[in-house]
Enzyme design. Structure first.
Site, PDB file in Angstrom:
ATOM      1  N   ASN A   1     -35.837 -37.884  36.339  1.00  0.00           N
ATOM      2  CA  ASN A   1     -35.417 -39.196  35.250  1.00  0.00           C
ATOM      3  C   ASN A   1     -34.246 -39.673  35.203  1.00  0.00           C
ATOM      4  OD1 ASN A   1     -37.188 -40.600  33.243  1.00  0.00           O
ATOM      5  ND2 ASN A   1     -36.055 -39.139  31.821  1.00  0.00           N
TER       6      ASN A   1
ATOM      7  N   ASP B   1     -36.842 -49.429  26.272  1.00  0.00           N
ATOM      8  CA  ASP B   1     -36.576 -50.316  24.826  1.00  0.00           C
ATOM      9  C   ASP B   1     -35.448 -51.375  25.136  1.00  0.00           C
ATOM     10  OD1 ASP B   1     -34.129 -48.491  24.985  1.00  0.00           O
ATOM     11  OD2 ASP B   1     -34.722 -47.324  23.537  1.00  0.00           O
TER      12      ASP B   1
HETATM   13  C1  XIL Z   1     -33.283 -39.246  22.344  1.00  0.00           C
HETATM   14  C2  XIL Z   1     -34.054 -39.025  21.158  1.00  0.00           C
HETATM   15  O1  XIL Z   1     -34.629 -40.198  21.136  1.00  0.00           O
HETATM   16  C3  XIL Z   1     -33.197 -38.764  19.846  1.00  0.00           C
HETATM   17  O2  XIL Z   1     -33.824 -38.503  18.829  1.00  0.00           O
HETATM   18  C4  XIL Z   1     -32.390 -37.698  20.056  1.00  0.00           C
HETATM   19  O3  XIL Z   1     -31.483 -37.256  18.964  1.00  0.00           O
HETATM   20  C5  XIL Z   1     -31.455 -37.494  21.273  1.00  0.00           C
HETATM   21  O4  XIL Z   1     -32.355 -37.904  22.613  1.00  0.00           O
HETATM   22  N1  XIL Z   1     -32.381 -40.345  27.327  1.00  0.00           N
HETATM   23  C6  XIL Z   1     -33.461 -39.092  27.267  1.00  0.00           C
HETATM   24  C7  XIL Z   1     -34.083 -39.090  25.870  1.00  0.00           C
HETATM   25  O5  XIL Z   1     -33.748 -38.674  28.179  1.00  0.00           O
HETATM   26  O6  XIL Z   1     -34.558 -37.532  25.950  1.00  0.00           O
HETATM   27  C8  XIL Z   1     -33.274 -39.289  24.691  1.00  0.00           C
HETATM   28  O7  XIL Z   1     -33.883 -39.023  23.509  1.00  0.00           O
HETATM   29  C9  XIL Z   1     -32.602 -40.685  24.934  1.00  0.00           C
HETATM   30  C10 XIL Z   1     -32.090 -40.878  26.167  1.00  0.00           C
END
Ligand code: XIL
Length: 301
Positions: free
Chosen positions: A169, A235
């Site tokens: 990923n 998103d």
């Molecule tokens: C983010 C979360 O949404 C937040 O709550 C946390 O503080 C940081 O991580 N890439 C990823 C996710 O693989 O795990 C991340 O999630 C966003 C970016």
């Protein structure tokens, strides 16, 4: 169909959301989750710092809250994530070399075995490639244990839960021309040629106000290596009709690729997003109302 999950299911796909355990008591949030989505990712609760806060002492309370909720509602779970340079527990951050390698293998074995049979797809390794033009690996304590750490992670996960699909990923691998995309592509091609157990590539898809024109090509090119592709953390910035149009494009790109078998948005309401308040990037507003982007996705599925 009248919900995201049911509409995706019409073509054999899923539609998921990242979920936070501490929000499950919010009735608006959980109502939308239960109604619309048929796949769940723990937003933080399965990361290394959450599941192994002390060395070889595992902690599954918050992750289990999410897994149990999902399963009781008939939803599947994407596991996120077994190995990452970020959100490591403090004890791991200072480790290196063979001791860190052993700790990594132990972590993957224990967590994947604990959830054996309950996880549809594991993000085995997250974000291991560098940004910019190198196309190479990101420097991290894990990378410094040796370039083979990723394949060792995948083999370890396969042994611990043979039924889970195993994903690599990453973000910024949506544009086919990007060096980072090419680097990940070469790794997946190499893994497939040598029999390293990899089943899918997760494209995070945290987008600004434009979607790369090559996005569908990227999905197809990874799929042509013999792996599934999943949009794992979608998103999109912007608002209104422009945001809706971008969500439509992303959905159509996935639907056009046979092995793009699911889409997950990184949260439910704008106010739940890790990008809020700067960006309101999701399909439901803070009050839980469907946005134009929701309708665009539903109509495209
Ligand atoms: C983010 C979360 O949404 C937040 O709550 C946390 O503080 C940081 O991580 N890439 C990823 C996710 O693989 O795990 C991340 O999630 C966003 C970016």
């Amino acid at each position: 169909a009248s919900t995201l999950g049911a509409s995706a299911a019409q073509t054999g796909r899923y539609f998921g959301a990242a979920v936070a355990a501490h929000r499950l008591g919010d009735a608006t949030y959980t109502g939308i989750l239960n109604r619309e989505f048929d796949m769940v990712t723990a937003e933080n609760e399965m990361k290394m710092d959450a599941t192994e806060p002390n060395r070889n002492q595992f902690s599954y309370g918050n992750a289990d809250r999410i897994v149990n909720h999902a399963r009781s509602q008939g939803k599947r779970v994407r596991g996120h994530t077994l190995a990452w340079h970020s959100q490591q527990p403090g004890w791991m951050r200072g480790m290196e070399g063979s001791a860190l390698r052993s700790a990594l293998v132990n972590h993957i074995s224990k967590v994947a075995a604990y959830y054996r049979g309950k996880i549809y797809t594991w993000d085995v390794v997250n974000e291991a490639f560098a940004d910019g033009g190198s196309g190479g690996r990101r420097d991290s304590n894990l990378q410094r244990t040796g370039n083979d750490w990723i394949e060792v992670a995948f083999r370890t996960a396969r042994a611990a839960d043979p039924g889970a699909k195993l994903c690599y990923n990453d973000y910024s691998i949506e544009d086919w021309s990007a060096a980072k995309t090419q680097g990940v592509y070469r790794m997946v091609r190499d893994f497939k040629s040598r029999g390293v157990p990899i089943d899918c590539v997760g494209l995070q898809a945290h987008f600004g106000t434009g979607i790369p024109g090559s996005f569908q090509t990227t999905l197809q090119n990874f799929a042509s290596l013999g792996v599934d592709v999943q949009i794992t953390e979608l998103d999109i910035a912007g608002s209104g009709a422009q945001q809706a149009d971008n969500y439509r494009r992303v959905t159509q790109a996935c639907l056009a690729v046979a092995r793009c078998n699911g889409i997950t948005t990184w949260g439910i309401r704008d106010t739940d997003s890790w990008r809020y308040p700067g960006v309101s990037p999701l399909l439901f507003d803070g009050a839980g109302n469907k946005k134009p982007a929701y309708t665009a996705v539903l109509n495209a599925l």
